[in-house]
Scaffold this motif. Structure first.
Motif, PDB file in Angstrom:
ATOM      1  N   THR A   1     -11.688   3.408 -22.636  1.00 45.80           N
ATOM      2  CA  THR A   1     -13.077   3.618 -22.235  1.00 45.80           C
ATOM      3  C   THR A   1     -13.592   2.427 -21.442  1.00 45.80           C
ATOM      4  N   GLN A   2     -13.273   1.206 -21.889  1.00 49.03           N
ATOM      5  CA  GLN A   2     -13.686   0.013 -21.149  1.00 49.03           C
ATOM      6  C   GLN A   2     -13.027  -0.038 -19.780  1.00 49.03           C
ATOM      7  N   LEU A   3     -11.710   0.211 -19.743  1.00 51.02           N
ATOM      8  CA  LEU A   3     -10.987   0.150 -18.473  1.00 51.02           C
ATOM      9  C   LEU A   3     -11.423   1.277 -17.551  1.00 51.02           C
ATOM     10  N   GLY A   4     -11.672   2.454 -18.106  1.00 48.13           N
ATOM     11  CA  GLY A   4     -12.164   3.565 -17.295  1.00 48.13           C
ATOM     12  C   GLY A   4     -13.555   3.311 -16.758  1.00 48.13           C
ATOM     13  N   GLY A   5     -14.408   2.672 -17.557  1.00 49.24           N
ATOM     14  CA  GLY A   5     -15.731   2.305 -17.072  1.00 49.24           C
ATOM     15  C   GLY A   5     -15.645   1.312 -15.930  1.00 49.24           C
ATOM     16  N   LEU A   6     -14.737   0.336 -16.052  1.00 51.33           N
ATOM     17  CA  LEU A   6     -14.538  -0.645 -14.989  1.00 51.33           C
ATOM     18  C   LEU A   6     -14.037   0.031 -13.719  1.00 51.33           C
ATOM     19  N   ALA A   7     -13.051   0.935 -13.859  1.00 59.92           N
ATOM     20  CA  ALA A   7     -12.532   1.648 -12.685  1.00 59.92           C
ATOM     21  C   ALA A   7     -13.614   2.528 -12.069  1.00 59.92           C
ATOM     22  N   GLY A   8     -14.384   3.198 -12.919  1.00 59.25           N
ATOM     23  CA  GLY A   8     -15.385   4.130 -12.413  1.00 59.25           C
ATOM     24  C   GLY A   8     -16.505   3.462 -11.666  1.00 59.25           C
ATOM     25  N   PHE A   9     -16.915   2.261 -12.111  1.00 57.69           N
ATOM     26  CA  PHE A   9     -18.069   1.601 -11.488  1.00 57.69           C
ATOM     27  C   PHE A   9     -17.682   0.417 -10.628  1.00 57.69           C
ATOM     28  N   THR A  10     -16.379   0.137 -10.443  1.00 57.09           N
ATOM     29  CA  THR A  10     -15.987  -0.758  -9.359  1.00 57.09           C
ATOM     30  C   THR A  10     -16.308  -0.051  -8.043  1.00 57.09           C
ATOM     31  N   ALA A  11     -16.812  -0.796  -7.089  1.00 59.45           N
ATOM     32  CA  ALA A  11     -17.187  -0.259  -5.772  1.00 59.45           C
ATOM     33  C   ALA A  11     -18.400   0.662  -5.867  1.00 59.45           C
ATOM     34  N   LEU A  12     -18.294   1.828  -6.519  1.00 61.94           N
ATOM     35  CA  LEU A  12     -19.488   2.672  -6.613  1.00 61.94           C
ATOM     36  C   LEU A  12     -19.402   3.539  -7.859  1.00 61.94           C
ATOM     37  N   ALA A  13     -19.037   4.804  -7.732  1.00 59.34           N
ATOM     38  CA  ALA A  13     -19.037   5.693  -8.895  1.00 59.34           C
ATOM     39  C   ALA A  13     -17.906   6.704  -8.803  1.00 59.34           C
ATOM     40  N   SER A  14     -16.724   6.241  -8.393  1.00 54.77           N
ATOM     41  CA  SER A  14     -15.490   7.023  -8.286  1.00 54.77           C
ATOM     42  C   SER A  14     -15.736   8.433  -7.749  1.00 54.77           C
ATOM     43  N   GLY A  15     -15.501   9.467  -8.533  1.00 60.01           N
ATOM     44  CA  GLY A  15     -15.573  10.836  -8.031  1.00 60.01           C
ATOM     45  C   GLY A  15     -16.959  11.319  -7.690  1.00 60.01           C
ATOM     46  N   LEU A  16     -17.994  10.569  -8.085  1.00 63.45           N
ATOM     47  CA  LEU A  16     -19.364  10.981  -7.773  1.00 63.45           C
ATOM     48  C   LEU A  16     -19.979  10.187  -6.614  1.00 63.45           C
ATOM     49  N   ASN A  17     -19.155   9.435  -5.897  1.00 64.56           N
ATOM     50  CA  ASN A  17     -19.695   8.659  -4.770  1.00 64.56           C
ATOM     51  C   ASN A  17     -20.448   9.515  -3.760  1.00 64.56           C
ATOM     52  N   TRP A  18     -20.115  10.793  -3.705  1.00 64.11           N
ATOM     53  CA  TRP A  18     -20.729  11.671  -2.702  1.00 64.11           C
ATOM     54  C   TRP A  18     -22.245  11.711  -2.831  1.00 64.11           C
ATOM     55  N   TYR A  19     -22.786  11.383  -4.018  1.00 63.97           N
ATOM     56  CA  TYR A  19     -24.229  11.516  -4.190  1.00 63.97           C
ATOM     57  C   TYR A  19     -25.011  10.529  -3.331  1.00 63.97           C
ATOM     58  N   VAL A  20     -24.343   9.497  -2.801  1.00 63.84           N
ATOM     59  CA  VAL A  20     -25.008   8.528  -1.915  1.00 63.84           C
ATOM     60  C   VAL A  20     -24.712   8.812  -0.447  1.00 63.84           C
ATOM     61  N   MET A  21     -23.653   9.551  -0.160  1.00 60.25           N
ATOM     62  CA  MET A  21     -23.216   9.717   1.225  1.00 60.25           C
ATOM     63  C   MET A  21     -24.167  10.578   2.058  1.00 60.25           C
ATOM     64  N   GLY A  22     -25.097  11.278   1.408  1.00 59.82           N
ATOM     65  CA  GLY A  22     -26.087  12.031   2.165  1.00 59.82           C
ATOM     66  C   GLY A  22     -26.965  11.166   3.049  1.00 59.82           C
ATOM     67  N   HIS A  23     -26.963   9.856   2.809  1.00 64.06           N
ATOM     68  CA  HIS A  23     -27.765   8.965   3.657  1.00 64.06           C
ATOM     69  C   HIS A  23     -27.244   8.930   5.099  1.00 64.06           C
ATOM     70  N   TYR A  24     -25.986   9.330   5.319  1.00 66.08           N
ATOM     71  CA  TYR A  24     -25.502   9.416   6.706  1.00 66.08           C
ATOM     72  C   TYR A  24     -26.279  10.477   7.484  1.00 66.08           C
ATOM     73  N   ARG A  25     -26.721  11.529   6.801  1.00 74.32           N
ATOM     74  CA  ARG A  25     -27.580  12.513   7.481  1.00 74.32           C
ATOM     75  C   ARG A  25     -28.907  11.871   7.856  1.00 74.32           C
ATOM     76  N   ASP A  26     -29.540  11.216   6.892  1.00 73.83           N
ATOM     77  CA  ASP A  26     -30.860  10.639   7.149  1.00 73.83           C
ATOM     78  C   ASP A  26     -30.798   9.490   8.148  1.00 73.83           C
ATOM     79  N   LYS A  27     -29.663   8.804   8.214  1.00 77.29           N
ATOM     80  CA  LYS A  27     -29.487   7.748   9.207  1.00 77.29           C
ATOM     81  C   LYS A  27     -29.355   8.329  10.613  1.00 77.29           C
ATOM     82  N   GLY A  28     -28.960   9.604  10.695  1.00 81.93           N
ATOM     83  CA  GLY A  28     -28.801  10.252  11.988  1.00 81.93           C
ATOM     84  C   GLY A  28     -27.395  10.240  12.524  1.00 81.93           C
ATOM     85  N   TYR A  29     -26.409   9.957  11.670  1.00 78.43           N
ATOM     86  CA  TYR A  29     -25.017   9.953  12.125  1.00 78.43           C
ATOM     87  C   TYR A  29     -24.609  11.354  12.584  1.00 78.43           C
ATOM     88  N   GLY A  30     -24.092  11.435  13.800  1.00 77.69           N
ATOM     89  CA  GLY A  30     -23.563  12.689  14.321  1.00 77.69           C
ATOM     90  C   GLY A  30     -24.551  13.827  14.217  1.00 77.69           C
TER      91      GLY A  30
END
Length: 492
Positions: free
Chosen positions: A227-256
């Motif tokens: 659980t400790q190691l999985g928590g570290l892996a999950g929240f290193t960098a961002l939120a592993s498999g749920l990172n997509w919840y932040v990527m919508g900002h590329y729309r609001d930034k006007g990318y493509g």
């Protein structure tokens, strides 16, 4: 012209990609313009990243078990997550749809995937461990001492910081831009201050031990739980498999094609509609060239800013924690880790260092709080707006009429939840729930990105890396569930 993509959602309209110069209103994109205008979504992601994992779970694991056997988990997690982020950004930039809306195109359709995805994001992050931990830091700043166990005041400060998030978004003309500017200030200040403190107090042998730990393959240290190691892996960098919840900002930034789709405006901004369905580009020579330019900007944003910042954001706090452990002769616990470094540095170097470390900790955790709290509201708003014609009529095409009332409701719920457990225990729960996303979304992303216009499609080896995300983070989630209900599948 339209472009069919998936099931249960309207076909994408087809029109030309805008140029980066058109979107960012500059004559050319040079180095200055790149960082002044084009870089942005990575900063919001980085503001979330340098928080729960980098200030709490990473230092907690290193403080208790050292670098060897832990560091490689951090590096692998950061590399896999950055690749995953790029693939999420690919879809948003090519279609102008946020990922939560895009999931509705995957069989069997939006009635399953859209509400389920909103539920998973809220269920993972509503625990509010990042807010509660920031409240502990504010308490220590006000009183000059760490809070006693079970104190109520740190939770009240956490609620006050949630209200501050509401005020920041309400005062914005464009919510994503306000978050970018806030994170330019906070992330920049955090990394510079951490670097200076580490250079001043941390012995060089700890610097080398920390860097070496990233590249030393070794079994996890004895005693660390999955659980400790999985928590570290999950929240290193961002939120592993749920990172997509932040990527919508590329729309609001006007990318493509995000430039064609609209964005969420703040209360000070003008009324801004968002397309209920996405839009994409034709496969011709001009648009192929423009797509390559947008994709290069994604790569700079993610690898040049997010990945580098995430690795520094993990290295600098963890070597500082290791030094604090050496100074104090004690190890951090779940209850003490939010203020452990400040207390140890204060005892050794005086009250000024205690206060500086506390301010730094509050900034780190507040940047996470700002991004996660807003993202839960954003994901729900995008999902409801895209799938409910009745809601669109009710709010008269203005997403703010749903966004801000829902933010208030969520604030009240989190204010109740943070009374239920220790802050770091809440963060570990959120991190392991993030790993759940790795069992689901890499395959959905492969499906969607394989059906984009040909120039935007991912190559085969991108799919291989998405499968590695599934295997790496999925292992930790399965082990977390086994540990939660009985015996873990693997012990160290």
């Amino acid at each position: 012209m339209t472009h069919p993509l998936g099931v249960s959602r309207p076909d994408l309209e087809v029109t030309d990609l805008p140029t980066p110069e058109e979107v960012f209103k500059v004559p050319r994109i040079g180095k200055v313009e790149l960082f002044k205008f084009a870089v942005g979504p990575s900063l919001i992601a980085l503001g979330i990243s340098i928080g729960s994992g980098e200030w709490l779970l990473g230092p907690l694991s290193v403080g208790q078990y050292g670098f060897v056997g832990v560091g490689w988990v951090i590096l692998v997690s950061a590399v896999l997550q950055t690749f995953y982020n790029v693939e999420c950004a690919r879809y948003v930039t090519a279609t102008g749809e946020t990922p939560v809306v895009g999931w509705g195109r995957v069989p069997p359709g939006w009635k399953l995937w859209v509400p389920l995805s909103v539920f998973i994001v809220i269920f993972a992050f509503i625990a509010g461990g990042w807010a509660a931990s920031a409240g502990q830091g504010v308490y220590a700043l006000v009183h000059g001492d760490i809070p006693p166990a079970g104190a109520e005041e740190p939770r009240l400060w956490a609620i006050a910081l949630l209200v501050l998030v509401f005020l920041i978004t309400a005062a914005a003309r464009r919510v994503s831009r306000a978050l970018e500017l806030a994170n330019w200030i906070m992330v920049g200040s955090i990394l510079v201050a951490l670097l200076l403190i580490d250079l001043f107090v941390v012995p060089w042998e700890l610097w080398w031990e920390g860097i070496r730990g990233f590249f030393t393959p070794a079994a996890p240290p004895a005693g660390i739980t999955a659980t400790q190691l999985g928590g570290l892996a999950g929240f290193t960098a961002l939120a592993s498999g749920l990172n997509w919840y932040v990527m919508g900002h590329y729309r609001d930034k006007g990318y493509g094609m995000g430039h064609r789709a609209g964005y969420i405006a703040g209360l000070r901004g003008g009324r801004q509609e968002i397309l209920a369905s996405g839009v994409t580009f034709p496969d011709d020579e001009r648009n192929r060239g423009l797509w390559r330019r947008w994709y290069r900007l994604i790569m700079v944003d993610m690898w040049g800013v997010f990945f580098v910042g995430a690795m520094l954001g993990m290295l600098l706090p963890t070597i500082l924690m290791a030094h604090a452990v050496n100074l104090s002769g004690q190890q951090p616990t779940r209850a003490t880790v939010p203020t452990f470094v400040a207390a140890a540095l204060g005892d050794e170097y005086g009250q000024a260092m205690f206060v500086l470390a506390l301010i730094l900790g509050v900034l780190i955790l507040f940047s996470t709080q700002l991004g996660i709290f807003e993202a839960m509201v954003r994901v729900t708003t995008d999902a409801a707006h895209a799938t409910s014609p009745r809601l669109r009529r009710l709010i008269e095409g203005d997403p703010r009429r749903f966004y801000y009332p829902f933010m208030i409701v969520l604030l009240i719920v989190i204010a109740v939840v943070i009374h239920l457990s220790l802050p770091v225990a809440l963060v570990e729960w959120s991190a392991n729930m993030s790993n759940l996303g790795a069992l689901i979304y890499p395959f959905m992303l492969m499906y969607l990105n394989s059906k984009l216009p040909k120039p935007a499609r991912a190559r085969w080896w991108h799919h291989v890396i998405l499968v590695l995300n599934f295997l790496f983070f999925g292992f930790f989630f399965v082990n977390f569930i086994a540990d939660f209900v009985g015996e873990p599948l693997v012990t160290f």
